[in-house]
Design an enzyme around this catalytic site. Structure first.
Site, short mmCIF file in Angstrom:
data_model
loop_
_atom_site.label_atom_id
_atom_site.label_comp_id
_atom_site.label_asym_id
_atom_site.label_seq_id
_atom_site.Cartn_x
_atom_site.Cartn_y
_atom_site.Cartn_z
N HIS A 75 0.85 -1.19 0.00
CA HIS A 75 0.00 0.00 0.00
C HIS A 75 0.88 1.24 0.00
O HIS A 75 1.71 1.41 0.88
CB HIS A 75 -0.91 0.00 1.24
CG HIS A 75 -2.06 -0.96 1.13
ND1 HIS A 75 -3.36 -0.58 1.34
CD2 HIS A 75 -2.09 -2.27 0.81
CE1 HIS A 75 -4.15 -1.62 1.16
NE2 HIS A 75 -3.40 -2.66 0.84
N TYR A 203 -9.16 5.87 7.00
CA TYR A 203 -9.30 6.24 8.41
C TYR A 203 -10.28 7.40 8.43
O TYR A 203 -9.96 8.49 7.97
CB TYR A 203 -7.96 6.69 8.99
CG TYR A 203 -6.96 5.58 9.24
CD1 TYR A 203 -6.17 5.08 8.20
CD2 TYR A 203 -6.76 5.05 10.52
CE1 TYR A 203 -5.23 4.07 8.43
CE2 TYR A 203 -5.83 4.05 10.75
CZ TYR A 203 -5.07 3.56 9.71
OH TYR A 203 -4.15 2.58 9.95
N PRO A 292 -4.38 0.59 18.39
CA PRO A 292 -4.11 0.10 17.04
C PRO A 292 -4.17 1.15 15.92
O PRO A 292 -3.84 0.85 14.77
CB PRO A 292 -5.20 -0.95 16.83
CG PRO A 292 -6.31 -0.54 17.73
CD PRO A 292 -5.67 0.12 18.91
N LYS A 296 1.16 0.29 14.81
CA LYS A 296 2.57 0.21 15.23
C LYS A 296 2.91 -1.06 16.02
O LYS A 296 4.09 -1.38 16.18
CB LYS A 296 2.93 1.43 16.10
CG LYS A 296 3.19 2.68 15.30
CD LYS A 296 4.57 2.64 14.67
CE LYS A 296 4.68 3.48 13.43
NZ LYS A 296 4.37 2.79 12.17
N TYR A 384 4.12 6.45 9.82
CA TYR A 384 3.29 5.29 9.47
C TYR A 384 4.11 4.23 8.74
O TYR A 384 3.97 3.04 9.01
CB TYR A 384 2.11 5.75 8.60
CG TYR A 384 0.97 4.76 8.52
CD1 TYR A 384 -0.14 4.86 9.35
CD2 TYR A 384 1.00 3.71 7.60
CE1 TYR A 384 -1.19 3.95 9.28
CE2 TYR A 384 -0.04 2.78 7.52
CZ TYR A 384 -1.14 2.92 8.36
OH TYR A 384 -2.17 2.01 8.29
C1 PHB Z 1 -6.14 -4.11 10.16
O1 PHB Z 1 -6.26 -4.30 8.94
O2 PHB Z 1 -6.49 -4.98 10.98
C2 PHB Z 1 -5.62 -2.81 10.68
C3 PHB Z 1 -5.08 -1.90 9.80
C4 PHB Z 1 -4.61 -0.68 10.26
C5 PHB Z 1 -4.69 -0.37 11.60
C6 PHB Z 1 -5.22 -1.29 12.50
C7 PHB Z 1 -5.70 -2.51 12.04
O3 PHB Z 1 -4.27 0.84 12.04
#
Ligand code: PHB
Length: 394
Positions: A75, A203, A292, A296, A384
């Protein structure tokens, strides 16, 4: 009956931190024993998050068996959505780096397969009860094996890679615990059978709360929405779940499908007061927890392991303890940067239950400051995709 085994490094926990450490030590010719209270099946099927920093993927490449680049997907950016509009953070253009969406349990399958194929010692169903003599030259792990027999592992060094409910932590921090923060919300996570709703992660900050649209494969998707910490995962119907998700990502029509897994993830930030005592060290979730939102968790565990592995090589191959003495400070610098980033992403994107109108407008101002500034986008992209691991290895 008690069985005693002797090794150079005893590792408690066969998660990403413990298994990666064992792998890197084996590369350097240092023998270890890894134990975990869970079964191989349980470790390989527990659903966890899935974003790997570029540096994490590069380290996993050294396994020879990593499928991150083939099964996982690269990504080059994420989308931040707020106030009804999407804003792409283009990692590739901003910092020339990317991340991989590759679920943690898949990475664990690769790590376990590599260790088993190499015939190295890895024991499932073995529960550590305590670590003794941390300050001596021969610390040991007292454990109970799958048949209920006592197992004692004597080693030159013991590593607690045993997760947030670490048993090893008591031998390192004693009764002193750590720096701790709890959040007034959690994530409701679902796995569903549906095509992707977006090519990249979204997000989304909305007046109804946060949502994250993630993916797993062309036919399975992972999504989350902000909920109360004590939400009951079974309280909502599938229709209600889709409604909750959909209203938090205005502008995208979610592809719906059967939901086959649901869970509630509590949010915590934690850093243990001590990471090292004598010849026992903590890495990964045993040393720290992050919410989450910044993706990280596993990446930070990998960074800890790189610092500790280098220190153990100096200690065990050259009898030089200087890098080990520096381990806590070196690891903590990155840990606190990741703590800040995870807290920042979390507080910027979620709606606190007691948020005032001022808070809400200030938050939108903050999001706008990030997406409209190249410096703001670059900070997010750097953090990130992962700060450089250079200097931690070698
Ligand atoms: C996930 O795909 O489970 C996932 C992706 C990004 C995050 C947290 C979980 O920040």
């Amino acid at each position: 009956m008690t069985t005693t085994v002797r090794t150079r490094v005893a590792i408690i926990g066969a998660g990403p931190a413990g298994l990666l450490l064992a792998h890197l030590l084996a590369h350097a010719g240092i023998e270890s024993v890894v134990i975990d209270q869970r079964s191989r099946e349980e470790i390989q099927t527990t659903i966890r998050a899935g974003i790997l920093e570029q540096g994490t993927v590069e380290i996993l490449d050294t396994l020879g068996t990593s499928r991150a680049r083939t099964v996982g997907s690269r990504h080059e950016g994420i989308e931040l959505r707020f106030d009804g509009e999407g804003h792409r953070i283009d990692f590739e253009a901003l910092v020339g780096r990317a991340v991989w969406l590759y679920p943690q349990h898949e990475a664990l399958k690769d790590l376990i397969a590599a260790r088993v194929t190499a015939g190295q010692d890895l024991r499932f169903g073995v529960t550590a009860t305590r670590v003794e003599d941390a300050a001596s030259a021969l610390p040991r792990v007292i454990a109970t094996d799958a048949d209920g027999e006592q197992l004692v592992i004597e080693a030159e060094f013991v590593v607690g890679a045993d997760g947030s409910r670490s048993v090893a932590r008591a031998a390192v921090s004693g009764s002193r615990n750590g720096y701790f923060r709890e959040y007034p919300f959690a994530w409701f996570g679902i796995l569903c059978e549906a095509p992707p709703s977006a090519d990249e992660l979204i997000y989304s900050n909305s007046p109804d709360g946060f949502a994250l649209i993630s993916q797993r494969s062309p036919s399975v998707q992972r999504m989350y929405f902000q909920c109360e910490p004590d939400a009951d995962p079974d309280a909502l119907t599938e229709e209600e779940l889709w409604r909750e998700l959909q209203k938090r990502v205005p502008g995208t029509e979610l592809q719906e499908g059967p939901i086959f897994q649901r869970d509630v993830l509590r949010f915590r930030s934690f850093v243990a007061h001590e990471l090292l005592h004598g010849r026992v060290a903590l890495v990964g979730d045993a040393a720290h927890t992050v919410p989450p939102t910044g993706a990280k968790g596993m990446n930070l565990a990998v960074a800890d392991v790189l610092v500790l592995e280098r220190a153990l090589r100096a200690l065990l191959l050259e009898n030089d303890a200087r890098l080990l003495e520096a381990f806590p400070e070196t690891a903590l610098q990155r840990i606190w940067k990741a703590q800040h980033f995870s807290w920042w992403m979390t507080s910027m994107l979620h709606v606190a239950p007691d948020a005032s109108d001022f808070d809400r407008r200030r938050q939108l101002g903050e999001l706008r400051s990030v997406v409209e500034s190249e410096a703001g986008r670059t900070y997010l992209a750097e953090a990130y995709t992962g700060w450089p691991l250079r200097g931690l290895t070698g």
